[in-house]
Design an enzyme around this catalytic site. Structure first.
Site, PDB file in Angstrom:
ATOM      1  N   HIS A   1       0.814  -1.221   0.000  1.00  0.00           N
ATOM      2  CA  HIS A   1       0.000   0.000   0.000  1.00  0.00           C
ATOM      3  C   HIS A   1       0.846   1.271   0.000  1.00  0.00           C
ATOM      4  CE1 HIS A   1       0.182  -0.027   4.524  1.00  0.00           C
ATOM      5  NE2 HIS A   1       0.188   1.272   4.310  1.00  0.00           N
TER       6      HIS A   1
ATOM      7  N   ASP B   1      -0.708  -7.401   1.092  1.00  0.00           N
ATOM      8  CA  ASP B   1      -0.062  -6.098   1.262  1.00  0.00           C
ATOM      9  C   ASP B   1       1.445  -6.282   1.434  1.00  0.00           C
ATOM     10  OD1 ASP B   1       0.274  -3.425   1.577  1.00  0.00           O
ATOM     11  OD2 ASP B   1      -0.608  -3.297   3.580  1.00  0.00           O
TER      12      ASP B   1
ATOM     13  N   SER C   1       3.960   1.943   8.420  1.00  0.00           N
ATOM     14  CA  SER C   1       3.622   0.960   7.388  1.00  0.00           C
ATOM     15  C   SER C   1       4.844   0.436   6.651  1.00  0.00           C
ATOM     16  CB  SER C   1       2.727   1.602   6.345  1.00  0.00           C
ATOM     17  OG  SER C   1       1.421   1.577   6.795  1.00  0.00           O
TER      18      SER C   1
END
Ligand code: ARG
Length: 833
Positions: A636, A684, A780
């Site tokens: 992402h 992801d 992330s």
């Protein structure tokens, strides 16, 4: 004159009778304002004044004049310099050219074969007419000042009738004004000039007298290099290929071992047919299409919105693409060929396929037929539409659809990226995945419509169909997975993810059977597989005989099989020959001393695999070092046009305080997992290749983290660490300058599913139920690191992916389950094996 009188006045030889005269003369000259440049007398006239010394004439080169002259000189110099600079700037600025490439269909002129010849009178006159029309459109628009010219590159036949005209438009304007020049504005000028009449309700309108189909108008910003190669001289590699015969294969082969490859192949088929391009192999430098690429266009010029597909890396698997018209452009770019570059491909002329059918379903609980995306096994073209109607023989039967590597889920607020499905008036979105799924429609009459996504070509789809008993979807003795599949009851809770979504392994109470129990005897293959299936370990005694390996076991060098997930690279030698632990090279961080949201400052050097990824100079995501040139991060982080381009990214390694990295490298390539789903965050995961491998000399500060063994099961309750420079609170506006660490606990998948609902087997949850410790925005892509007790090695168990807010009670962080991606990682980083 005044000076002279003064002289006389000051002359000691003057007589007293002269005094009056001189007084008068003083009065005369004292009239204010009469003599320029003189100050009025300070004192009233008649008052006795001390006699002044007569003033001498000031020399021209006095200081005051010099200053005035010097200032004037400086002024003139500045004005000249400014004018010259302005002239220079405006001259250099005017060199910026903007290229636009587009096409439209003229409906009222028939195609002539002569249009294929660029030197023919017919082509030249047609091109001239269109160029004049385009000239008129833009010279009367707001951009008239910048319009330079239009060039018609092709006039071709097409399946909708009339002529398809491909053209370039060139604008020239100062660089500084470039921003006012939007792509949509330039296209809007052309579209707005087409006068359509609402009365006849067609999309055809008049463009300065030409009948133009409004729906056919496409205009995009283009590249100067494409313009030069299309309009400029042919470099020998660009050509037109006309395919007039059905059933023939037209080869498209080109290769080079050095120099450069820049080829444009314009493929044109007979009217009424389509083109299928089949690519057998491609040799390119893999760098996310920055330099090397093969692009297939649904047009004859490189129009961005007409791209059918782009290939950025070498491949040897057959892929084929179908056009939506009788033409196609294939461009091959490899500007710095070092090794071999080129393609082996061919194209064919194929008829247009209707994708509609009504199917009568007879069987129960078995799949009796197949439907597929249009032009299967080719990639299906954008904007396609298929309808299928299924009718079962009994009202108690529904329709089961088995999708290969694809699944459909209820349509969310966002659009669908890989196909829109309407099934009995309900909308679903399709997405690709690495396993099969079954979708059941509990109705004897099912209407299905598939609308292809409107952008690129998509991977071919194959769907098996059959009837099923609505009241009992899975046959007796089998378990129904969330993925829709039915698996034998006996395969539930056996530690193997048979459902692919782990639903057969959820809600299991694991009680090891006693070895003399009937289960043990029934499942003979559990014997001698390196795994203690029974409490007393009887199943693993007397293991001298080698047994055939199944897909669930790992084959040692000496043919003995061990359970895959427990044997390979777990730091324990399971195979007598040690082959299960071979090539598991990643270092063990020795500097970790037992000493984000709810985290604390880490100590420098504690997390040597932690990377900060900067996008256009600012920290954006985290990543982990897994080898000298590869990093692992979250997909992402790279979702979207700009983010997926490796050029603006830099990787900062061996860093503790933001901005003070020991090693910084640009990113050469980003490999986002092909099944990444931006709606659900499934798959992801992304690999990043560094442009410069980090040097051996920094191995004290930079170390790779170990990839877990494939399919490794995690233990809920296990303590792991999440690290990153992300926000320390959900409400913070920026990340932390110092690398943060927080201890989190691996959470049972069942618990996590009940919290979030949408947890796939590619995800795992970690946190603390109180919510105190968690990752947050900016973390992330960073690691969830777990230390293996057996050998003290650090394992990259998870990748920071998503969560509901940050650190909220009962909402743990969600991580990508790395153990599910081991073969995928090895495909790109074979050196890890
Ligand atoms: N998606 C976030 C990022 O882009 C990470 C969110 C993690 N959230 C959490 N609560 N663990 O940085």
């Amino acid at each position: 004159m005044r000076q002279k009188m003064d002289n006389e006045k000051n002359d000691p030889s003057c007589k007293s009778s002269d005094l009056k005269i001189s007084n008068i003369s003083i009065q005369v000259v004292s009239v204010p304002g009469k003599l320029p440049g003189r100050r009025p007398p300070r004192k009233p006239i008649g008052k006795p004044r001390p006699r002044k010394q007569p003033k001498k004439r000031a020399p021209f080169w006095n200081v005051q004049n010099k200053i005035i002259l010097f200032t004037a000189f400086l002024f003139i110099l500045a004005v000249t310099a400014w004018t010259l600079l302005w002239l220079y700037i405006s001259k250099t600025e005017s060199k910026d050219a903007f290229y636009f490439v587009g096409m439209f269909r003229i409906t009222n002129i028939e195609f002539l074969p002569e249009y294929r010849q660029k030197e023919s009178r017919e082509f030249l006159s047609m091109a001239k007419t269109v160029q004049q029309v385009v000239n008129l459109v833009y010279t009367t628009s707001a951009f008239s000042k910048f319009y330079k010219q239009s060039v018609v590159a092709d006039v071709s036949s097409n399946n909708k009738g009339g002529l398809l005209v491909h053209f370039w438009i060139v604008f020239v304007m100062p660089h500084a004004k470039g921003h006012i020049f939007c792509e949509e504005c330039v296209a809007a000028i052309l579209k707005d000039s087409i006068q359509t009449s609402i009365i006849n309700r067609t999309s055809v309108g008049s463009l300065q007298g030409l009948a133009v189909d409004m729906d056919s108008v496409v205009l995009n910003a283009g590249l100067r290099s494409d313009y030069s190669s299309a309009v400029g001289s042919d470099n020998g590699c660009s050509r037109y290929l006309y395919a007039d015969h059905l059933t023939l294969r037209y080869p498209l082969e080109i290769s080079a071992t050095s120099g450069q490859l820049m080829c444009h192949f314009k493929l044109v088929a007979i009217v009424g047919y389509l083109i299928r391009l089949s690519i057998e192999s491609i040799q390119l430098e893999a760098d996310n299409c920055i330099t090397d690429s093969l692009t297939v266009y649904d047009s004859l010029l490189p129009i961005r919105s007409a791209i059918l597909y782009r290939i950025c890396e070498p491949t040897r698997t057959l892929m084929s693409f179908v056009s939506t018209n009788n033409l196609m452009l294939v461009t091959l770019k490899s500007p710095y060929v070092r090794r071999l570059a080129g393609i082996r491909a061919y194209f064919e002329v194929i008829p247009e396929q209707k994708c509609e059918s009504t199917i009568l379903v007879k069987e129960i609980n078995s799949f009796e037929g197949k439907i597929s995306s249009p032009y299967y096994p080719s990639y299906y073209p954008p904007k396609c539409k298929c309808t299928w109607t299924f009718q079962t023989s009994l009202s108690t039967l529904g329709i089961a659809l088995k999708f290969y590597n694809y699944s459909i889920t209820k349509k969310s607020a966002k659009g669908c990226e890989h196909g829109w499905w309407e099934i009995n008036e309900h909308m679903y979105c399709g997405s690709y995945m690495d396993h099969e799924t079954i979708f059941r429609v509990p109705s004897p009459l099912v209407h299905i419509q598939l609308q292809c996504s409107s952008r690129l070509s998509d991977k071919p789809l194959l769907v098996e169909y059959g009837g099923y008993n609505i009241s009992q979807p899975c046959p007796a003795g089998s378990f129904r997975c969330s993925s829709g599949l039915c698996v034998p009851q006996a395969q539930r809770c056996d530690g193997v993810n048979d459902c692919f979504d782990e639903s057969d392994e959820l809600f299991c109470v694991t009680v090891k059977p006693a070895c003399n129990s009937s289960i043990f005897r029934q499942h003979g293959p559990l014997v001698c597989d390196g795994f203690r299936d029974c409490e007393d370990g009887q199943d693993e005694q007397n293991c001298t005989r080698s047994i055939p390996c199944t897909s669930r076991t790992f084959k040692c060098g000496n043919d003995i099989c061990f359970r895959k997930q427990n044997a390979q690279c777990d730091g324990i030698v399971d195979c007598p020959d040690g082959s299960d632990e071979e090539g598991c090279g990643c270092s063990r961080s020795s500097s970790f001393l037992h000493r984000i949201v709810g985290g604390s400052d880490s100590q420098e050097g504690t997390w040597p695999w932690q990377v900060s990824l900067h996008f256009v100079g600012s920290a954006y995501c985290g990543a982990s070092v897994i080898s000298r040139e590869w990093l692992l991060s979250a997909a992402h982080c790279f979702h979207g046009n700009r983010l997926s381009d490796p050029t603006p990214w830099t990787a900062h390694l061996g860093m503790y305080v933001q901005g003070n990295a020991k090693f910084v490298s640009p990113v050469r390539r980003i490999v986002v997992h092909e099944y990444y789903n931006s709606q659900t965050f499934d798959y992801d995961i992304a690999l990043l290749q560094l442009s410069i491998a980090w040097p051996e000399t920094l191995k004290q500060l930079i170390q790779p983290i170990c990839i877990p063994p494939a399919g490794q099961k995690v233990r809920s309750g296990e303590k792991c660490w999440v690290t990153g420079w992300g926000r320390r609170h959900e409400t913070d506006s920026k990340g932390s300058p110092v690398l943060q660490q927080a201890e989190v606990e691996l959470i049972d998948q069942t618990v996590c599913v009940s919290t979030y609902g949408i947890i796939t087997s590619r995800m795992l949850c970690a946190g603390v139920m109180s919510g105190k410790s968690d990752a947050c925005k900016g973390d992330s892509g960073g690691p969830l690191s777990c230390r293996r007790k057996s050998d003290g090695k650090w394992i990259l168990t998870g990748i920071v992916s998503w969560g509901h807010g940050c650190g909220r009670p009962n909402f743990p962080g969600v991580y990508t389950r790395v153990s599910n991606f081991v073969p995928w990682i090895h495909k790109y980083v074979p050196s890890l094996l």
